[in-house]
Every structure is written in structure tokens, then in C-alpha cells.
Design an enzyme around this catalytic site. Sequence first.
Site, PDB file in Angstrom:
ATOM      1  N   SER A 130     -77.299  67.134 -46.065  1.00 28.84           N
ATOM      2  CA  SER A 130     -77.426  68.424 -46.552  1.00 28.84           C
ATOM      3  C   SER A 130     -78.702  68.662 -47.312  1.00 28.84           C
ATOM      4  O   SER A 130     -79.553  67.981 -47.791  1.00 28.84           O
ATOM      5  CB  SER A 130     -76.395  68.826 -47.604  1.00 28.84           C
ATOM      6  N   TYR A 155     -71.898  66.885 -55.451  1.00 24.71           N
ATOM      7  CA  TYR A 155     -71.933  66.935 -54.039  1.00 24.71           C
ATOM      8  C   TYR A 155     -73.214  66.437 -53.335  1.00 24.71           C
ATOM      9  O   TYR A 155     -73.279  65.647 -52.358  1.00 24.71           O
ATOM     10  CB  TYR A 155     -71.604  68.591 -53.572  1.00 24.71           C
TER      11      TYR A 155
HETATM   12  N1  LIG Z   1     -72.104  74.767 -43.701  1.00 24.10           N
HETATM   13  C1  LIG Z   1     -73.411  74.369 -44.323  1.00 24.10           C
HETATM   14  O1  LIG Z   1     -74.011  75.243 -44.617  1.00 24.10           O
HETATM   15  C2  LIG Z   1     -73.622  72.895 -44.530  1.00 24.10           C
HETATM   16  C3  LIG Z   1     -74.770  72.603 -44.998  1.00 24.10           C
HETATM   17  C4  LIG Z   1     -75.433  71.335 -45.172  1.00 24.10           C
HETATM   18  C5  LIG Z   1     -74.201  70.418 -45.095  1.00 24.10           C
HETATM   19  N2  LIG Z   1     -73.171  70.467 -44.250  1.00 24.10           N
HETATM   20  C6  LIG Z   1     -72.350  69.677 -43.980  1.00 24.10           C
HETATM   21  O2  LIG Z   1     -71.958  69.683 -42.517  1.00 24.10           O
HETATM   22  C7  LIG Z   1     -70.514  69.293 -42.610  1.00 24.10           C
HETATM   23  C8  LIG Z   1     -69.564  70.370 -42.012  1.00 24.10           C
HETATM   24  O3  LIG Z   1     -69.607  71.303 -42.789  1.00 24.10           O
HETATM   25  P1  LIG Z   1     -68.809  72.631 -42.404  1.00 24.10           P
HETATM   26  O4  LIG Z   1     -69.545  73.749 -43.226  1.00 24.10           O
HETATM   27  O5  LIG Z   1     -68.439  72.845 -41.090  1.00 24.10           O
HETATM   28  O6  LIG Z   1     -67.335  72.421 -43.529  1.00 24.10           O
HETATM   29  P2  LIG Z   1     -66.094  72.546 -43.249  1.00 24.10           P
HETATM   30  O7  LIG Z   1     -65.183  72.134 -44.470  1.00 24.10           O
HETATM   31  O8  LIG Z   1     -65.609  73.810 -42.255  1.00 24.10           O
HETATM   32  O9  LIG Z   1     -65.701  71.317 -42.312  1.00 24.10           O
HETATM   33  C9  LIG Z   1     -65.458  70.073 -42.796  1.00 24.10           C
HETATM   34  C10 LIG Z   1     -64.372  69.553 -42.093  1.00 24.10           C
HETATM   35  O10 LIG Z   1     -63.868  68.336 -42.454  1.00 24.10           O
HETATM   36  C11 LIG Z   1     -62.657  67.930 -42.598  1.00 24.10           C
HETATM   37  N3  LIG Z   1     -62.367  66.797 -43.962  1.00 24.10           N
HETATM   38  C12 LIG Z   1     -62.749  67.277 -45.133  1.00 24.10           C
HETATM   39  N4  LIG Z   1     -62.327  65.966 -45.772  1.00 24.10           N
HETATM   40  C13 LIG Z   1     -61.909  65.399 -44.848  1.00 24.10           C
HETATM   41  C14 LIG Z   1     -61.107  64.096 -45.110  1.00 24.10           C
HETATM   42  N5  LIG Z   1     -60.966  63.330 -46.193  1.00 24.10           N
HETATM   43  N6  LIG Z   1     -60.482  63.462 -43.622  1.00 24.10           N
HETATM   44  C15 LIG Z   1     -60.763  64.026 -42.650  1.00 24.10           C
HETATM   45  N7  LIG Z   1     -61.118  65.442 -42.529  1.00 24.10           N
HETATM   46  C16 LIG Z   1     -61.695  65.908 -43.431  1.00 24.10           C
HETATM   47  C17 LIG Z   1     -61.807  69.382 -43.290  1.00 24.10           C
HETATM   48  O11 LIG Z   1     -60.641  69.651 -43.152  1.00 24.10           O
HETATM   49  C18 LIG Z   1     -62.935  70.407 -42.473  1.00 24.10           C
HETATM   50  O12 LIG Z   1     -62.248  70.893 -41.111  1.00 24.10           O
HETATM   51  C19 LIG Z   1     -70.454  68.504 -43.854  1.00 24.10           C
HETATM   52  O13 LIG Z   1     -70.422  67.410 -43.983  1.00 24.10           O
HETATM   53  C20 LIG Z   1     -71.015  69.507 -44.899  1.00 24.10           C
HETATM   54  O14 LIG Z   1     -71.127  68.757 -46.094  1.00 24.10           O
HETATM   55  C21 LIG Z   1     -72.771  71.930 -44.178  1.00 24.10           C
END
Ligand SMILES: NC(=O)c1ccc[n+]([C@@H]2O[C@H](COP(=O)([O-])OP(=O)(O)OC[C@H]3O[C@@H](n4cnc5c(N)ncnc54)[C@H](O)[C@@H]3O)[C@@H](O)[C@H]2O)c1
Length: 325
Positions: A130, A155
Site C-alpha cells: 500500500s 495498517y
Molecule cells: N483498495 C485500495 O485502495 C487499496 C490500497 C492499497 C492497498 N490495498 C490492499 O489491496 C488488497 C485488497 O484490497 P481491497 O480493497 O480489495 O480490499 P477488500 O477488503 O475488498 O479485499 C480483501 C479480501 O480479503 C479477505 N480477507 C481479509 N482477511 C482475511 C483472512 N484473514 N483470511 C482470508 N481472507 C481474508 C476479505 O474477506 C476480502 O474479501 C489488500 O491487501 C489491501 O490492503 C488496497
Amino acid sequence: MKRRFLITGGAGFIGSNLVDRLLASDVEHITVVDDFNDFYEPEIKRANIREHLADPRYKLAEVDIRDRAALENIFAGRDFDCIVHLAARAGVRPSLTEPELYSETNINGTLNLLELARHHNIKQFVFGSSSSVYGINAKVPFSEDDPIRQPISPYAATKGAGELICHAYSHLYGIRCVCLRFFTVYGPRQRPDLAIHKFAKLISEGKSIPVFGDGTTRRDYTYVDDIIAGVVAAIEYEGSDYEVFNLGESRTVELRELISLLEKELDTHAVIDRQPPQPGDVPQTFADVDKARKLLGYNPQTQIEEGIRRFIEWFRTTENHRMKA
Ligand SMILES: NC(=O)c1ccc[n+]([C@@H]2O[C@H](COP(=O)([O-])OP(=O)(O)OC[C@H]3O[C@@H](n4cnc5c(N)ncnc54)[C@H](O)[C@@H]3O)[C@@H](O)[C@H]2O)c1
């Protein structure tokens, strides 16, 4: 060409968009690991994967990445060329109230997956990091060479730790680890807790939107299709064993400008509920994407105006479906 995938977090926003993209190619099989936790409505995640379930190449494992033994079972009878690790507790503000949960999921969970990669001889590991790792980095745009020793939320610290563990495993066991620093991702299926989605919902319901600070915070908003193109390039990347890449649009947008774009697309005036700045929120993000351009062929295409138009198109259709259901 890698064709057998383990994707964690594949029911979430970015993960399900990635699965769409991979199933449209000639993959052999995809196993998605997701625990459907209630960080936001699990029903949204179920809807994200509804069409995936019909594809015979797709398998769902409802497993928590903190559960090493359950993860181990997934490997029985299935080989993988690549792990794309996107499962995480995402979201900055909730990490201040539940730091243990963030640490266990984002650090221990990542370690579990790297251990599995090691024992099952999987040589490509793509890690969803991130932009928040840059914390209060004063220099803009943020580049991969900048130190990341100033995270300002649990985070952000867990994501920085994830990158470091990736480095150790790539060095020790020759697993190629590609860490991707995503900059505020938006587009169809965006998480409902994130500003664009949250604001669109509140504005369209005629409710006020909470704005933390004076509206001058800046974000590099990245359209999800551009992020997915970067993830696919990282899957195919065959350079050094450890790399970190920024994936952003390389343009910053002020919060008040973002609100104006939403007002225009929703054709409604937003009522602002001004709130004090939130601890953990960084004042700005801005990606230098030269390295990703050079080594991954990354070439972000979607300007914020077009991205917001497409997001609102999706939002309207989804809300209509929900109201009819
Ligand atoms: N969306 C953004 O702007 C953004 C920015 C920077 C980084 N990220 C990173 O990208 C990745 C995806 O983010 P997103 O926005 O799609 O989030 P999201 O919450 O929609 O997707 C994450 C998925 O991981 C699953 N999950 C969480 N904990 C879990 C566990 N213990 N075991 C199994 N599954 C688990 C959740 O159920 C969810 O479906 C994450 O690692 C997030 O930190 C996202």
C-alpha cells in the site's frame, strides 16, 4: 506464462476484478482463499464471485489465512505457479482500534503464505502492499527508493512489515517477490468504506458527507483496471528476485475536487459535515510510477474524470439491483 493461481482475498474488490481478468485468459485453474469476514457486508463479496463460481477452472476455499493447517489442505492435489496475496485487513482508521487483528492477519497471514510458497516450491509471489507505507513522507512524488520508516497507522506498519518478510523469503528461498504499492484504488466493486463509494451513497441518499480536515488532503486515485494491468504484469515479471513497485495514476486530486466530480456525475449538491482531521490519515499520496513503467510496462490510462464517470455508472446499476432485490 503462469496459469495456475492461488489468489488470497479473491472475493474482495481488487481480488475479484483480478479473477475476472484471469478467467478471461487461458488460465488452467484459480483457487481463491477468502474468509468472507464482516469488515464490510459479506453479501457484497458473495455477489463479487457469483459468476466465478460457474467456471470449472475456479475453486473457492473459505479459509482464514491465519489458519496455517487449513491453508495447507488447499495444496493437496493442486499445484500453483504463482500466489497473488491480496487478503488483508484493509483500511487505515479501523486499524487504530483493532491493531492486533491487523497484525495477526497482515503480518502472520503473509508469513503463512510465504511458508507455503517455500514448502510447495512456488517461485512467484505477488504481494498487495500500500501507498500508506510512505506515511508522512514529505518528498513528492513518492518513489520506491524513499525510506519507509515513518508509517502513521498500524495498517501502514503491517504492510511495511509484509514487504520486509517478502524480502527475507526471496533472499533465503529464491521466491520471486513482487510487492505492489497500490495508491487509493477505485472503480466497480470498490469497498463501501472508501471515500468515493461512501460519498456516492450518502450524496445519492440526500445525507451529509463527513469531510475530515479542510478538504485539501490529496490522493493519487488509481482506477481498478490500471491496477489489474499492473498486477498481471507483476505475475509475469521475471527480473530480479525482489522488487517493489508503485502502482498509481501519478496525479493527485484534492478531496474537494473529488467531491465536485461526484456532484457533477450524480447531478446533486453534496452537504458537507466538516470534521477534525483523523489520526492515521496521511495528508497526501502521489506516486512516481517511472519504475513500474520501465520494468513492468505499466501504463495507467484512466483519468479521474473518466474513472468517476465509470464508477457512478456501476454504482447506479448496483444500487438499482439492490433496491429491486
Ligand atoms: N483498495 C485500495 O485502495 C487499496 C490500497 C492499497 C492497498 N490495498 C490492499 O489491496 C488488497 C485488497 O484490497 P481491497 O480493497 O480489495 O480490499 P477488500 O477488503 O475488498 O479485499 C480483501 C479480501 O480479503 C479477505 N480477507 C481479509 N482477511 C482475511 C483472512 N484473514 N483470511 C482470508 N481472507 C481474508 C476479505 O474477506 C476480502 O474479501 C489488500 O491487501 C489491501 O490492503 C488496497
